[in-house]
Motif scaffolding. Sequence first.
Motif, PDB file in Angstrom:
ATOM      1  N   ALA A 372      63.599 -52.620   3.400  1.00 27.68           N
ATOM      2  CA  ALA A 372      63.036 -52.805   4.757  1.00 27.68           C
ATOM      3  C   ALA A 372      62.516 -54.299   4.957  1.00 27.68           C
ATOM      4  CB  ALA A 372      61.654 -52.063   4.816  1.00 27.68           C
ATOM      5  N   PRO A 373      62.583 -54.839   6.185  1.00 30.96           N
ATOM      6  CA  PRO A 373      62.452 -56.091   6.318  1.00 30.96           C
ATOM      7  C   PRO A 373      61.245 -56.682   5.855  1.00 30.96           C
ATOM      8  CG  PRO A 373      62.932 -54.973   8.488  1.00 30.96           C
ATOM      9  CD  PRO A 373      62.890 -53.691   7.487  1.00 30.96           C
ATOM     10  N   ASN A 443      66.041 -49.224   8.188  1.00 31.55           N
ATOM     11  CA  ASN A 443      66.328 -49.837   9.394  1.00 31.55           C
ATOM     12  C   ASN A 443      65.729 -48.950  10.551  1.00 31.55           C
ATOM     13  OD1 ASN A 443      68.379 -52.171   8.703  1.00 31.55           O
ATOM     14  ND2 ASN A 443      69.531 -50.511   7.836  1.00 31.55           N
ATOM     15  N   GLU A 445      63.528 -47.923  13.546  1.00 27.61           N
ATOM     16  CA  GLU A 445      63.600 -48.477  15.014  1.00 27.61           C
ATOM     17  C   GLU A 445      62.100 -49.158  15.282  1.00 27.61           C
ATOM     18  OE1 GLU A 445      64.181 -45.402  17.830  1.00 27.61           O
ATOM     19  OE2 GLU A 445      62.227 -44.318  17.242  1.00 27.61           O
ATOM     20  N   TYR A 447      60.758 -51.046  13.432  1.00 25.07           N
ATOM     21  CA  TYR A 447      60.759 -52.403  12.794  1.00 25.07           C
ATOM     22  C   TYR A 447      61.288 -53.435  13.688  1.00 25.07           C
ATOM     23  CZ  TYR A 447      60.849 -49.599   8.426  1.00 25.07           C
ATOM     24  OH  TYR A 447      60.559 -48.770   7.365  1.00 25.07           O
ATOM     25  N   GLU A 448      61.957 -53.123  14.816  1.00 24.43           N
ATOM     26  CA  GLU A 448      62.683 -54.161  15.497  1.00 24.43           C
ATOM     27  C   GLU A 448      61.972 -55.057  16.210  1.00 24.43           C
ATOM     28  OE1 GLU A 448      65.442 -53.933  19.597  1.00 24.43           O
ATOM     29  OE2 GLU A 448      64.678 -51.904  18.893  1.00 24.43           O
ATOM     30  N   ALA A 451      61.408 -57.694  12.824  1.00 30.97           N
ATOM     31  CA  ALA A 451      62.443 -57.472  11.795  1.00 30.97           C
ATOM     32  C   ALA A 451      62.870 -58.978  11.477  1.00 30.97           C
ATOM     33  CB  ALA A 451      63.560 -56.707  11.924  1.00 30.97           C
TER      34      ALA A 451
END
Length: 534
Positions: A372-373, A443, A445, A447-448, A451
Amino acid sequence: MSANELHFRTEDLTLEDVGKYFVETEFDRQTIDTLKGRKTVVLQGARGVGKSFLLKVAQKEMNEDFSDSKTLAVYVTFNKAGLLQTSDPGRFKHWMLAKICDRIIREARKKGLLQSQSSVFATLSHGQSDEVIASQLETLWKNLEDAWKNESTSIDTSSGIDPELIKDAVEDLCDQSGTSRIVMLIDEAAHVFIPEQQRQFFTVMRDLRSPYLSVKAAVYPGVTYFGDSFQLSHDAELINVNRNILDPAYLSSMREIVIRQDPELESSINRHGAVFDALAFASSGNPRTLLKTVSATSPLTTNNAQRVMREYYRDTIWSEHTALGERYIGHRDVIDWGRDFLQKHMIPMLRKKQRQTEDPDKRIFLWIHRDAPAAVKEALRLLCYSGILHEAGSGLVATRGLTGTRYMLNVGTRTGPEADPVAATNWLRGSISIKRMVEFGANHELYESIARLDVEKMDEQRQEFIKSQLGRTVDELDMTAFARGRLKELGFDTVGQILAASEADFQQAKWVGPVRSRQMMNIATAAVMEYLSG
């Protein structure tokens, strides 16, 4: 003692009180024995989980057993490290080494291990007596702590101390006095949101290790930077201080923690057992949270508990976390995202599924993919610092064989939004499984929005905070009503006034002598420094 006078902080307690209030669990005993042993230890936990208490219990037991074990316990707190935010990064290292050395000398003197002219620490100060050296070291670290009052004041930080000299002096002390070794218990070891200080501390922690000296350090989760020279897996044993809410003995031990402080509460707790159990389970293993909510619930009734749980878990705990973003601008985006991630998505999703009669959702665990970011993981770490999440295992394999980290959601934040949080909490605890997790992939959504945030630059954006907060009122500090009242009676109404005060100043209050003034100073300093650090 009434429930309104329960002690929330270890700083309020004498070593005698610590022994009286200690409720031992199997995990606590293993942790204390490790703290008393030879290993280098990093004790990690959120605010209020009991890190300081465990250090104090270890200190007390080593003191009592010194004649047999010859193990000298040296306790020191670094809670004022945040005041050393100056343009000279070397000040922290000088302050840290001076304080460590000073405490070793003074504890050795208390045990009769040093004579006035023993010269054990002579290499530190050109052959002067240990008493003179200790006085010089105390002057040095106090001057460095007070430098915030007037940064233009020139301070000579040259003490001639380095870790090798301290190790040599400790070895000489042990050889000459028949002491087997020294255990250094460092509380508030790595000050939050000051990564440079943390990296310096862990380098020193590694360098001090010897057959005669071991260091145990209490730190916060999520905001601790170990640096490149300190490898946690090789240089220390990490112990996470989190009480297991699924342990069959959990509720009885939490009940005993409260009753030990105030035996008069036992009959009320027994009459309203389900109400107390809800408060204990909602606290998610944090004794300070439990004591504060029990105190606010007095008298212990269902209606009072519902009110307190709504206020604390819907508002207080979230506002405290959000306030971190106001104090540390560089972290604001990840702090806000983490709050929204749980409040607007995770918790509502669980509540929605909970209302499905066929398969009510009792999950309180979430899992985040290891890829994850970085900003997502930073947000979750900060939620751990605030006690809203607890890390419950890393490197765990989830669905489809993917690896990631499991977190436990604070139970109170999960049930606080319900119409009847007491009933909801007791319903929830009936069938929770650590194996059932809400999974978020690499990834997702959600997180957008963060990120692409550059985590490495967050600390570059950190602005000076302490000076701007010195005028804040004492009412904002997390301390007992007695301590707050006495401070205000004496005219110490602001954070800055408390920091500039002395124990002699506190003794001007009625019924406050040397012992009480020392307790008040410890309580006030701990509350101020935790407030300033986040």
